[in-house]
Design an enzyme around this catalytic site. Structure first.
Site, PDB file in Angstrom:
ATOM      1  CE1 TYR A 109     -54.060 -18.692 -37.401  1.00 41.04           C
ATOM      2  CE2 TYR A 109     -54.088 -16.347 -37.806  1.00 41.04           C
ATOM      3  CZ  TYR A 109     -54.381 -17.628 -38.141  1.00 41.04           C
ATOM      4  OH  TYR A 109     -54.910 -17.852 -39.405  1.00 41.04           O
ATOM      5  CD  GLU A 197     -54.192 -21.248 -40.124  1.00 40.45           C
ATOM      6  OE1 GLU A 197     -55.021 -20.561 -39.793  1.00 40.45           O
ATOM      7  OE2 GLU A 197     -54.134 -22.361 -40.558  1.00 40.45           O
TER       8      GLU A 197
END
Length: 386
Positions: A109, A197
């Site tokens: 992530y 993101e």
């Protein structure tokens, strides 16, 4: 402003960030032509909506060959996809994205965002990327690394080392990570993004980093500098009331309560919503008509509030400065007469031409409840909507 995954990936590619090869579909008729652009027969089919959790909701499929692709695409086009971010009403799928599959060794992530609490730019990274990142953040926060930095030309080496440390990369992929982080930072600054993101950022089996998914959110107040970004807006993904408000230059955000609010100034709007909650109810919207609104703008704002069927009463809280109270009062009267107002309306005026404004409201012979101060106004509208 949000954009779709396929649009975000096109932006990333312009900054030399690696993403899988893919193509967007707006209809079933485009499948044959776009399928030829992909090098693998086994591909990923992704619903394109402005919401996360698409995979868990059935909006992401792995298909083998063009016939299976056509079958699954037909099932997804026009479907209402319901995720934890869409609410129970879901969002209709009007475009799809197809891309080549990858041999995944690890999932990470990575995100870059404006951290308003510290007035810094923050990178967040974790070795536990993928669809369950929210659960990781909740149950294992120690697996999430946050690195905050001041605005500068480049991300310094020490900060990058902290960001990528959870990934445990080889020398080859670590060099790619350094370049990736600098590029993501560059996108954030040059495109006035609030958030970038990448989830998941993957390490392939041949030791390369690849952005498997991408989300970018932009600062609405900076869009005038980026017509290329503004052109990406998908009005099908926007709330129709918010879209209408934007046409009139009104700052409007729909909320879940029942008391409509019209205020001039963001700070005053926030205080108004807070005091409605303090007295036991919930605001139905944020609406800032601005400091120099015209009578027409006020009238438009009033009608926009009333277009929300969940609104059971309206609180108008105006401090007259550049925008005079008599102008506001006339706009409210005109709109109320046009719509044939049938719900409680409480008005609190203060500032320039306040007596003239009150006189206009009084002479209108409409059922308008005057308030002496904000607390009085909130109390009256909450009681009137019980």
């Amino acid at each position: 402003m949000n954009i779709h995954e396929h649009q975000a990936k096109e932006i990333l590619k312009k900054f030399d960030i690696s993403v899988p090869n893919g193509a967007v579909l707006f209809s079933l008729e485009e499948i044959d032509q776009n399928f030829k652009k992909l090098k693998t027969g086994k591909i990923v089919l992704k619903a394109q909506i402005h919401a996360g959790g698409r995979g868990k909701a059935g909006g992401i499929k792995i298909v083998n060959g063009i016939e299976e692709l056509k079958k699954e695409a037909k099932n997804l086009f026009g479907k209402k996809l319901i995720t934890q971010q869409t609410g129970p009403q879901g969002k209709e799928i009007k475009r799809l994205y197809i891309e080549e599959t990858c041999d995944i060794a690890k999932e990470f992530y990575l995100s870059c965002l404006i951290d308003r609490s510290s007035s810094k730019i923050a990178f967040i990274s974790s070795a536990a990327g993928g669809v369950n990142i929210e659960e990781v953040a909740k149950n294992n926060p120690e697996k999430i690394v946050t690195v905050k930095m001041n605005l500068s030309g480049l991300v310094n080496k020490k900060d990058i080392e902290k960001i990528v440390r959870p990934f445990v990369l080889s020398e080859k992929s670590q060099k790619q990570a350094f370049s990736l982080i600098q590029s993501i930072y560059e996108v954030l600054i040059k495109k006035d993004a609030n958030l970038i993101e990448i989830n998941p950022l993957i390490l392939t089996k041949d030791d390369n980093l690849l952005c498997l998914d991408a989300k970018i959110n932009f600062d609405d107040n900076a869009l005038y500098r980026h017509p290329d970004i503004l052109s990406l807006k998908d009005f099908n993904e926007e709330d129709p009331i918010e879209t209408e408000a934007g046409k009139h230059g009104l700052a409007y955000i729909k909320l879940d309560g029942k008391i409509g609010c019209m205020v001039n100034g963001a700070g005053l709007a926030m205080a108004t919503m807070d005091i409605i909650k303090l007295y036991g109810s919930e605001p139905a919207n944020f609406l800032d008509v601005g400091g120099g609104a015209s009578k027409e703008k006020v009238s438009a704002g009033f009608k926009i509030i009333l277009s929300d069927k969940s609104v059971k009463g309206i609180l108008i809280n105006i401090f007259g400065g550049i925008m005079k109270c008599d102008v506001l009062a006339q706009g409210v009267v005109d709109a109320a007469k046009d719509i044939n107002l049938s719900i409680p309306l409480v008005v609190r005026l203060a500032g320039t031409n306040v007596e003239l404004g009150k006189e206009i409201l009084k002479k209108s012979k409409l059922k308008i409840i005057s308030a002496d101060n904000l607390a009085d106004a909130a109390k009256k509208i909450v009681e009137g909507t019980k």
